[in-house]
Design a protein around this motif. Structure first.
Motif, mmCIF file in Angstrom:
data_model
loop_
_atom_site.group_PDB
_atom_site.id
_atom_site.type_symbol
_atom_site.label_atom_id
_atom_site.label_comp_id
_atom_site.label_asym_id
_atom_site.label_seq_id
_atom_site.Cartn_x
_atom_site.Cartn_y
_atom_site.Cartn_z
ATOM 1 N N ASN A 193 0.857 -1.126 0.059
ATOM 2 C CA ASN A 193 -0.005 0.052 -0.047
ATOM 3 C C ASN A 193 0.738 1.325 0.006
ATOM 4 O O ASN A 193 0.100 2.251 -0.507
ATOM 5 N N THR A 194 1.801 1.149 0.603
ATOM 6 C CA THR A 194 2.922 2.418 0.814
ATOM 7 C C THR A 194 4.081 2.534 -0.190
ATOM 8 O O THR A 194 4.703 3.506 0.232
ATOM 9 N N CYS A 195 4.038 1.642 -1.178
ATOM 10 C CA CYS A 195 5.259 1.777 -1.993
ATOM 11 C C CYS A 195 5.306 2.711 -3.247
ATOM 12 O O CYS A 195 4.309 2.451 -4.038
ATOM 13 N N PRO A 196 5.777 3.829 -3.261
ATOM 14 C CA PRO A 196 5.664 4.614 -4.433
ATOM 15 C C PRO A 196 6.018 4.336 -5.856
ATOM 16 O O PRO A 196 5.513 4.456 -6.879
ATOM 17 N N TYR A 197 7.210 3.168 -5.847
ATOM 18 C CA TYR A 197 7.420 2.410 -6.807
ATOM 19 C C TYR A 197 6.644 1.635 -7.595
ATOM 20 O O TYR A 197 6.496 1.466 -8.517
ATOM 21 N N CYS A 198 5.815 1.129 -6.623
ATOM 22 C CA CYS A 198 4.506 0.134 -7.143
ATOM 23 C C CYS A 198 3.603 0.944 -7.892
ATOM 24 O O CYS A 198 3.340 0.583 -8.855
ATOM 25 N N THR A 199 3.233 2.326 -7.212
ATOM 26 C CA THR A 199 2.330 3.000 -8.000
ATOM 27 C C THR A 199 3.011 3.525 -9.317
ATOM 28 O O THR A 199 2.042 3.601 -10.321
ATOM 29 N N VAL A 210 9.442 -4.463 -3.051
ATOM 30 C CA VAL A 210 8.566 -4.444 -4.044
ATOM 31 C C VAL A 210 8.810 -3.018 -4.889
ATOM 32 O O VAL A 210 9.244 -2.187 -4.339
ATOM 33 N N PRO A 211 8.044 -2.743 -5.905
ATOM 34 C CA PRO A 211 7.370 -3.728 -6.741
ATOM 35 C C PRO A 211 8.333 -4.885 -7.288
ATOM 36 O O PRO A 211 9.480 -4.556 -7.803
ATOM 37 N N GLN A 212 7.789 -6.062 -7.564
ATOM 38 C CA GLN A 212 8.212 -7.017 -8.184
ATOM 39 C C GLN A 212 7.202 -7.658 -9.237
ATOM 40 O O GLN A 212 5.772 -7.693 -9.017
ATOM 41 N N THR A 213 7.802 -7.512 -10.574
ATOM 42 C CA THR A 213 6.652 -7.964 -11.511
ATOM 43 C C THR A 213 7.096 -8.962 -12.449
ATOM 44 O O THR A 213 8.477 -9.194 -12.854
ATOM 45 N N GLU A 214 6.306 -10.069 -12.580
ATOM 46 C CA GLU A 214 6.312 -10.968 -13.346
ATOM 47 C C GLU A 214 5.841 -10.979 -14.627
ATOM 48 O O GLU A 214 4.630 -10.450 -14.941
ATOM 49 N N ILE A 215 6.570 -10.865 -15.831
ATOM 50 C CA ILE A 215 6.046 -10.598 -17.114
ATOM 51 C C ILE A 215 6.532 -11.942 -17.899
ATOM 52 O O ILE A 215 8.009 -12.111 -18.053
ATOM 53 N N ASN A 216 5.563 -12.722 -18.230
ATOM 54 C CA ASN A 216 5.787 -13.760 -19.040
ATOM 55 C C ASN A 216 6.799 -15.055 -18.467
ATOM 56 O O ASN A 216 7.486 -15.383 -19.233
ATOM 57 N N PHE A 274 -2.677 -5.777 -16.426
ATOM 58 C CA PHE A 274 -1.920 -6.721 -15.393
ATOM 59 C C PHE A 274 -2.725 -6.970 -14.113
ATOM 60 O O PHE A 274 -3.927 -6.412 -14.009
ATOM 61 N N GLU A 275 -2.464 -7.896 -13.315
ATOM 62 C CA GLU A 275 -3.140 -8.229 -12.337
ATOM 63 C C GLU A 275 -2.454 -7.889 -11.069
ATOM 64 O O GLU A 275 -0.904 -8.173 -10.934
ATOM 65 N N GLU A 276 -2.889 -7.218 -10.123
ATOM 66 C CA GLU A 276 -2.057 -6.469 -8.842
ATOM 67 C C GLU A 276 -2.231 -7.387 -7.714
ATOM 68 O O GLU A 276 -3.299 -8.210 -7.575
ATOM 69 N N VAL A 277 -1.092 -7.954 -7.297
ATOM 70 C CA VAL A 277 -0.939 -8.649 -5.723
ATOM 71 C C VAL A 277 -0.661 -8.048 -4.800
ATOM 72 O O VAL A 277 0.764 -7.632 -4.869
ATOM 73 N N ASN A 278 -1.324 -7.686 -3.766
ATOM 74 C CA ASN A 278 -0.905 -6.940 -2.687
ATOM 75 C C ASN A 278 -0.684 -7.763 -1.590
ATOM 76 O O ASN A 278 -1.186 -8.549 -0.826
ATOM 77 N N VAL A 279 0.931 -7.995 -1.469
ATOM 78 C CA VAL A 279 1.371 -8.680 -0.302
ATOM 79 C C VAL A 279 1.453 -8.231 1.036
ATOM 80 O O VAL A 279 1.525 -9.147 1.856
ATOM 81 N N GLN A 280 1.101 -7.005 1.271
ATOM 82 C CA GLN A 280 0.971 -6.370 2.453
ATOM 83 C C GLN A 280 -0.234 -7.093 2.929
ATOM 84 O O GLN A 280 -0.609 -7.187 4.283
ATOM 85 N N GLU A 281 -1.481 -7.374 2.256
ATOM 86 C CA GLU A 281 -2.718 -7.781 2.758
ATOM 87 C C GLU A 281 -2.728 -9.386 2.982
ATOM 88 O O GLU A 281 -3.437 -9.925 3.470
ATOM 89 N N ASP A 282 -1.539 -10.097 2.575
ATOM 90 C CA ASP A 282 -1.488 -11.441 2.415
ATOM 91 C C ASP A 282 -0.051 -11.911 2.609
ATOM 92 O O ASP A 282 0.432 -12.168 1.864
#
Length: 76
Positions: free
Chosen positions: A10-16, A53-59, A29-37
């Motif tokens: 929720n608090t990561c500026p680079y995620c935004t 974070v962010p960590q982004t998986e592409i293909n 894309f699908e967002e997965v919030n690791v802070q909530e789980d």
């Protein structure tokens, strides 16, 4: 079709920044919030060895942080 998943908190500026960049490029894309789980957070660290974070998986390829050039290299 690209498979894109962005792991965020929720608090990561680079995620935004990453989400905004993907939206600007009209890349769905699908967002997965690791802070909530914490189970997802644990799995992510096991998969990539990285806590940040962010960590982004592409293909099936991983990007750590906000790296627009790398995103464009990996999308089809």
């Amino acid at each position: 079709m690209n498979q894109i998943k962005v792991y965020t908190t929720n608090t990561c500026p680079y995620c935004t920044m990453m989400k905004n960049f993907l939206n600007e490029k009209e890349l769905p894309f699908e967002e997965v919030n690791v802070q909530e789980d914490s189970n997802v957070a644990d799995r992510l660290v096991k998969m990539t060895g990285e806590m940040g974070v962010p960590q982004t998986e592409i293909n099936g390829q991983w990007i750590l942080g906000f790296d627009p050039e790398k995103v464009m290299e990996l999308v089809k």
